[in-house]
Design a protein around this motif. Structure first.
Motif, PDB file in Angstrom:
ATOM      1  N   GLU A  25       0.852  -1.180   0.000  1.00 17.77           N
ATOM      2  CA  GLU A  25       0.000   0.000   0.000  1.00 17.77           C
ATOM      3  C   GLU A  25       0.893   1.236   0.000  1.00 17.77           C
ATOM      4  OE1 GLU A  25      -3.443   2.170   2.755  1.00 17.77           O
ATOM      5  OE2 GLU A  25      -2.406   0.363   3.466  1.00 17.77           O
ATOM      6  N   PRO A  26       0.738   2.136  -0.979  1.00 20.63           N
ATOM      7  CA  PRO A  26       1.608   3.311  -1.046  1.00 20.63           C
ATOM      8  C   PRO A  26       1.607   4.107   0.260  1.00 20.63           C
ATOM      9  CG  PRO A  26       0.371   3.099  -3.078  1.00 20.63           C
ATOM     10  CD  PRO A  26      -0.184   2.072  -2.124  1.00 20.63           C
ATOM     11  N   LEU A  27       2.798   4.417   0.723  1.00 24.33           N
ATOM     12  CA  LEU A  27       2.956   5.132   1.981  1.00 24.33           C
ATOM     13  C   LEU A  27       2.271   6.487   1.947  1.00 24.33           C
ATOM     14  CD1 LEU A  27       4.346   4.939   4.766  1.00 24.33           C
ATOM     15  CD2 LEU A  27       6.363   6.005   3.746  1.00 24.33           C
ATOM     16  N   VAL A  28       2.248   7.116   0.784  1.00 18.68           N
ATOM     17  CA  VAL A  28       1.671   8.443   0.659  1.00 18.68           C
ATOM     18  C   VAL A  28       0.166   8.440   0.904  1.00 18.68           C
ATOM     19  CG1 VAL A  28       1.209   8.285  -1.818  1.00 18.68           C
ATOM     20  CG2 VAL A  28       1.700  10.515  -0.801  1.00 18.68           C
ATOM     21  N   PHE A  29      -0.492   7.266   0.780  1.00 22.76           N
ATOM     22  CA  PHE A  29      -1.929   7.183   0.977  1.00 22.76           C
ATOM     23  C   PHE A  29      -2.316   6.739   2.388  1.00 22.76           C
ATOM     24  CE2 PHE A  29      -2.095   6.155  -3.790  1.00 22.76           C
ATOM     25  CZ  PHE A  29      -2.172   7.494  -4.097  1.00 22.76           C
ATOM     26  N   ARG A  30      -1.333   6.470   3.204  1.00 22.47           N
ATOM     27  CA  ARG A  30      -1.628   6.060   4.580  1.00 22.47           C
ATOM     28  C   ARG A  30      -1.765   7.285   5.474  1.00 22.47           C
ATOM     29  NH1 ARG A  30       3.273   1.665   4.962  1.00 22.47           N
ATOM     30  NH2 ARG A  30       3.029   0.859   2.854  1.00 22.47           N
ATOM     31  N   LYS A  31      -2.009   7.029   6.760  1.00 21.24           N
ATOM     32  CA  LYS A  31      -2.193   8.131   7.700  1.00 21.24           C
ATOM     33  C   LYS A  31      -0.892   8.837   8.039  1.00 21.24           C
ATOM     34  CE  LYS A  31      -4.101   5.666  10.908  1.00 21.24           C
ATOM     35  NZ  LYS A  31      -4.711   5.346  12.220  1.00 21.24           N
ATOM     36  N   ASP A  32       0.244   8.234   7.661  1.00 20.32           N
ATOM     37  CA  ASP A  32       1.539   8.807   8.016  1.00 20.32           C
ATOM     38  C   ASP A  32       1.700  10.217   7.451  1.00 20.32           C
ATOM     39  OD1 ASP A  32       1.547   5.960   8.104  1.00 20.32           O
ATOM     40  OD2 ASP A  32       3.700   6.008   8.424  1.00 20.32           O
ATOM     41  N   ILE A  33       2.449  11.058   8.179  1.00 20.53           N
ATOM     42  CA  ILE A  33       2.814  12.380   7.675  1.00 20.53           C
ATOM     43  C   ILE A  33       3.952  12.188   6.675  1.00 20.53           C
ATOM     44  CG2 ILE A  33       3.620  14.684   8.272  1.00 20.53           C
ATOM     45  CD1 ILE A  33       0.908  14.093   9.376  1.00 20.53           C
ATOM     46  N   TYR A  34       3.626  12.127   5.397  1.00 25.58           N
ATOM     47  CA  TYR A  34       4.619  11.861   4.352  1.00 25.58           C
ATOM     48  C   TYR A  34       4.584  12.980   3.305  1.00 25.58           C
ATOM     49  CZ  TYR A  34       7.554   9.002   1.281  1.00 25.58           C
ATOM     50  OH  TYR A  34       8.586   8.529   0.509  1.00 25.58           O
ATOM     51  N   ALA A  35       3.565  12.981   2.466  1.00 24.53           N
ATOM     52  CA  ALA A  35       3.447  14.056   1.487  1.00 24.53           C
ATOM     53  C   ALA A  35       3.234  15.397   2.190  1.00 24.53           C
ATOM     54  CB  ALA A  35       2.290  13.764   0.530  1.00 24.53           C
ATOM     55  N   LEU A  36       2.539  15.361   3.318  1.00 21.65           N
ATOM     56  CA  LEU A  36       2.301  16.603   4.061  1.00 21.65           C
ATOM     57  C   LEU A  36       3.609  17.204   4.572  1.00 21.65           C
ATOM     58  CD1 LEU A  36      -0.146  18.304   4.756  1.00 21.65           C
ATOM     59  CD2 LEU A  36      -0.310  17.100   6.938  1.00 21.65           C
TER      60      LEU A  36
ATOM     61  N   THR B  11      10.015  17.088  10.399  1.00 21.11           N
ATOM     62  CA  THR B  11       8.567  16.866  10.457  1.00 21.11           C
ATOM     63  C   THR B  11       8.242  15.382  10.421  1.00 21.11           C
ATOM     64  OG1 THR B  11       8.090  18.984   9.374  1.00 21.11           O
ATOM     65  CG2 THR B  11       6.361  17.318   9.328  1.00 21.11           C
ATOM     66  N   ARG B  12       8.893  14.672   9.506  1.00 18.34           N
ATOM     67  CA  ARG B  12       8.635  13.223   9.385  1.00 18.34           C
ATOM     68  C   ARG B  12       9.122  12.474  10.617  1.00 18.34           C
ATOM     69  NH1 ARG B  12       6.563   9.073   7.820  1.00 18.34           N
ATOM     70  NH2 ARG B  12       7.498   7.363   6.690  1.00 18.34           N
ATOM     71  N   LEU B  13      10.292  12.826  11.130  1.00 19.77           N
ATOM     72  CA  LEU B  13      10.828  12.158  12.313  1.00 19.77           C
ATOM     73  C   LEU B  13       9.940  12.384  13.530  1.00 19.77           C
ATOM     74  CD1 LEU B  13      14.655  12.948  11.961  1.00 19.77           C
ATOM     75  CD2 LEU B  13      13.519  10.764  11.542  1.00 19.77           C
ATOM     76  N   LEU B  14       9.508  13.616  13.735  1.00 14.87           N
ATOM     77  CA  LEU B  14       8.665  13.930  14.885  1.00 14.87           C
ATOM     78  C   LEU B  14       7.297  13.261  14.767  1.00 14.87           C
ATOM     79  CD1 LEU B  14       9.439  17.728  15.468  1.00 14.87           C
ATOM     80  CD2 LEU B  14      10.260  15.770  16.791  1.00 14.87           C
ATOM     81  N   ALA B  15       6.763  13.211  13.545  1.00 13.78           N
ATOM     82  CA  ALA B  15       5.454  12.589  13.342  1.00 13.78           C
ATOM     83  C   ALA B  15       5.499  11.108  13.698  1.00 13.78           C
ATOM     84  CB  ALA B  15       5.014  12.774  11.892  1.00 13.78           C
ATOM     85  N   VAL B  16       6.584  10.431  13.319  1.00 12.19           N
ATOM     86  CA  VAL B  16       6.711   9.005  13.633  1.00 12.19           C
ATOM     87  C   VAL B  16       6.992   8.808  15.124  1.00 12.19           C
ATOM     88  CG1 VAL B  16       8.130   6.956  13.256  1.00 12.19           C
ATOM     89  CG2 VAL B  16       7.413   8.358  11.315  1.00 12.19           C
ATOM     90  N   LYS B  17       7.875   9.627  15.674  1.00 18.03           N
ATOM     91  CA  LYS B  17       8.249   9.487  17.087  1.00 18.03           C
ATOM     92  C   LYS B  17       7.045   9.668  18.014  1.00 18.03           C
ATOM     93  CE  LYS B  17      11.296  11.434  20.662  1.00 18.03           C
ATOM     94  NZ  LYS B  17      11.750  10.115  21.140  1.00 18.03           N
ATOM     95  N   TYR B  18       6.231  10.679  17.705  1.00 19.23           N
ATOM     96  CA  TYR B  18       5.091  10.987  18.578  1.00 19.23           C
ATOM     97  C   TYR B  18       3.764  10.484  18.024  1.00 19.23           C
ATOM     98  CZ  TYR B  18       8.428  13.942  21.016  1.00 19.23           C
ATOM     99  OH  TYR B  18       9.521  14.391  21.729  1.00 19.23           O
TER     100      TYR B  18
END
Length: 217
Positions: free
Chosen positions: A155-166, A199-206
Motif C-alpha cells: 500500500e503506497p505510503l503516501v496514501f496512509r495516515k503517516d505524515i509523508y506528502a504533508l 517533520t517526518r521524524l517527529l510525526a513518527v516518534k510521537y
C-alpha cells in the motif's frame, strides 16, 4: 576545518552546484530505500536495482513531464550509476539495511527532504510561481516512493495516515518563508530539507498522523 565555500567553488568549476549535490544524495538515499524493500521481498539483484532506480527517479520524472522538460535522468547516466552504487551498499551492509526497519526509514526520510528541495528549485528556475513549486516539490519527493510501493505490491505510503506528502508541503512552505526573508539559496535549501526530515521524524516518534477518512457505518 573544511572550507565549504572553497569546496563549493571547486565543485562549480566542474559544473556541480549545491542543488546537484542534494539531487545526487537524494538519489542515493531513495535508491537504497527501494533496494532495501525489494531485497526484503527476495528480489534478485537486477530486480532490486530496477526498483531502486524507479524509487530514485520516479518523482522527478513525473515532475519533468509536467514541466514539459526532458526527464533529468535521460540527460546523463549519473543517476543510473548512483543507483548501482546503492545496490553495492545494500549488499555490503545487508544486515544493517535489510533486517532493520530504522535504516530504511532514515534513508527514505533523507531522500524525501532532499528531493523536495530539488523539485522546488527546478520549478522556480522554470519560472513557475511558488505554489506550483510546492506541488512539484511534493511530487518529486513522494511519487518515486509511491511507484516503488506499487511495484512491490505494498500500500503506497503516501496514501496512509503517516505524515509523508504533508511533510513535503511543510518543507515547501519553509522554502517560501525563507525566500520572503531574502535568505541566501543554500541556507534556504538546507532549512527546507531539514523541515521535511524533522517533520517526518517527529510525526513518527510521537505517532502524529492525519485522521483516516472513513465511510459511515
Amino acid at each position: 576545518m573544511i572550507d565549504f565555500t572553497s569546496l563549493l567553488d571547486y565543485l562549480k568549476s566542474w559544473g556541480i552546484d549545491f542543488t546537484s549535490i542534494l539531487d545526487y544524495l537524494g538519489t542515493f538515499a531513495f535508491a537504497i530505500s527501494g533496494i532495501r524493500l525489494a531485497s526484503a521481498k527476495h528480489f534478485d539483484w537486477f530486480g532490486a536495482y530496477v526498483v531502486g532506480i524507479v524509487t530514485a527517479v520516479g518523482g522527478g520524472t513525473v515532475r519533468d513531464i509536467l514541466l514539459n522538460a526532458t526527464p533529468f535522468w535521460m540527460e546523463q547516466p549519473s543517476y543510473l550509476i548512483i543507483s548501482g552504487f546503492a545496490v553495492l551498499f545494500v549488499v555490503i551492509f545487508r544486515k544493517q539495511t535489510i533486517r532493520l526497519n530504522t535504516p530504511f526509514f532514515i534513508f527514505d526520510t533523507i531522500g524525501l527532504g532532499l528531493f523536495v528541495v530539488v523539485g522546488i528549485s527546478k520549478t522556480l528556475d522554470f519560472g513557475f510561481p511558488m505554489w506550483v513549486a510546492i506541488v512539484m516539490g511534493t511530487i518529486t519527493g513522494s511519487f518515486g516512493g509511491m511507484i516503488r510501493d506499487i511495484l512491490i505490491n505494498e500500500e503506497p505510503l503516501v496514501f496512509r495516515k503517516d505524515i509523508y506528502a504533508l511533510a513535503c508541503v511543510f518543507g515547501g512552505v519553509a522554502y517560501h518563508i525563507c525566500l520572503l526573508f531574502s535568505l541566501a539559496t543554500i541556507p534556504t535549501q538546507i532549512i527546507s530539507a531539514v523541515t521535511v526530515i524533522v517533520t517526518r521524524l517527529l510525526a513518527v516518534k510521537y505517532k502524529i498522523s492525519v485522521p483516516a477518512l472513513k465511510a459511515d457505518d
